[in-house]
Design a protein around this motif. Sequence first.
Motif, PDB file in Angstrom:
ATOM      1  N   ILE A   8      12.120  -0.376   7.977  1.00 40.63           N
ATOM      2  CA  ILE A   8      13.491  -0.066   7.564  1.00 40.63           C
ATOM      3  C   ILE A   8      13.441   1.200   6.708  1.00 40.63           C
ATOM      4  O   ILE A   8      12.743   1.234   5.690  1.00 40.63           O
ATOM      5  N   GLN A   9      14.152   2.212   7.130  1.00 42.43           N
ATOM      6  CA  GLN A   9      14.241   3.455   6.353  1.00 42.43           C
ATOM      7  C   GLN A   9      15.403   3.344   5.377  1.00 42.43           C
ATOM      8  O   GLN A   9      16.492   2.899   5.749  1.00 42.43           O
ATOM      9  N   SER A  10      15.194   3.745   4.142  1.00 44.56           N
ATOM     10  CA  SER A  10      16.238   3.711   3.127  1.00 44.56           C
ATOM     11  C   SER A  10      17.433   4.540   3.586  1.00 44.56           C
ATOM     12  O   SER A  10      17.286   5.649   4.082  1.00 44.56           O
ATOM     13  N   GLY A  11      18.620   3.964   3.445  1.00 52.31           N
ATOM     14  CA  GLY A  11      19.842   4.681   3.808  1.00 52.31           C
ATOM     15  C   GLY A  11      20.284   4.459   5.244  1.00 52.31           C
ATOM     16  O   GLY A  11      21.391   4.822   5.604  1.00 52.31           O
TER      17      GLY A  11
ATOM     18  N   ASP B 232       0.796  -1.221   0.000  1.00 52.48           N
ATOM     19  CA  ASP B 232       0.000   0.000   0.000  1.00 52.48           C
ATOM     20  C   ASP B 232       0.833   1.278   0.000  1.00 52.48           C
ATOM     21  O   ASP B 232       0.308   2.349  -0.203  1.00 52.48           O
ATOM     22  N   ARG B 233       2.086   1.160   0.243  1.00 55.59           N
ATOM     23  CA  ARG B 233       2.902   2.353   0.497  1.00 55.59           C
ATOM     24  C   ARG B 233       3.057   3.242  -0.725  1.00 55.59           C
ATOM     25  O   ARG B 233       3.233   2.777  -1.844  1.00 55.59           O
ATOM     26  N   ALA B 234       3.011   4.535  -0.450  1.00 54.01           N
ATOM     27  CA  ALA B 234       3.275   5.524  -1.485  1.00 54.01           C
ATOM     28  C   ALA B 234       4.744   5.949  -1.417  1.00 54.01           C
ATOM     29  O   ALA B 234       5.323   6.365  -2.410  1.00 54.01           O
ATOM     30  N   ASP B 235       5.337   5.820  -0.223  1.00 58.83           N
ATOM     31  CA  ASP B 235       6.725   6.204   0.004  1.00 58.83           C
ATOM     32  C   ASP B 235       7.609   4.981  -0.201  1.00 58.83           C
ATOM     33  O   ASP B 235       7.561   4.028   0.573  1.00 58.83           O
ATOM     34  N   LEU B 236       8.423   5.009  -1.237  1.00 59.39           N
ATOM     35  CA  LEU B 236       9.265   3.864  -1.545  1.00 59.39           C
ATOM     36  C   LEU B 236      10.589   3.893  -0.780  1.00 59.39           C
ATOM     37  O   LEU B 236      11.482   3.106  -1.055  1.00 59.39           O
ATOM     38  N   ASN B 237      10.727   4.817   0.179  1.00 59.88           N
ATOM     39  CA  ASN B 237      11.966   4.936   0.937  1.00 59.88           C
ATOM     40  C   ASN B 237      11.975   4.090   2.197  1.00 59.88           C
ATOM     41  O   ASN B 237      12.837   4.270   3.050  1.00 59.88           O
TER      42      ASN B 237
END
Length: 138
Positions: free
Chosen positions: A62-65, A35-40
């Motif tokens: 998990i946050q990207s980076g 469902d996520r809109a934020d791919l980060n």
Amino acid sequence: MQRSEPEAGDHPAEAIETIRVDSETIVEAYERNLDRADLNHTVVIRVLPAFTSSVSGELYTIQSGNSYPSEMSPKPLHIEPVAFIEARGENLVSFPAAEDEEAREVWRSDVKSSLKEEVDVEVGTVSVSLKTDYQSLG
């Protein structure tokens, strides 16, 4: 199934035989990833050390980076929620729109009925099969 004590060089998570996780947590993690809109970010089931024969999994984003410190050993295990789900059920193929709450409830029920009895997880350089214990942990 009895496992021997880990030998030098083995990953400590190889001692795990059973993972306890709330089935609702797996459904929520899987739904949030679809469902996520934020791919980060990615939502996973996280297992924290110390690794024993029976461990609990929890929802974790998990946050990207971001990563764990290099000196942290062992690091927590991250298991994609899809690893717990059998690839079957027509509702799993068609993920309903957020506005269609009735279809979402049917989809959630289908996902819960498709949970595996064992899940394969990459631990170090080997794949380990873990028995699953779906229960309400809340």
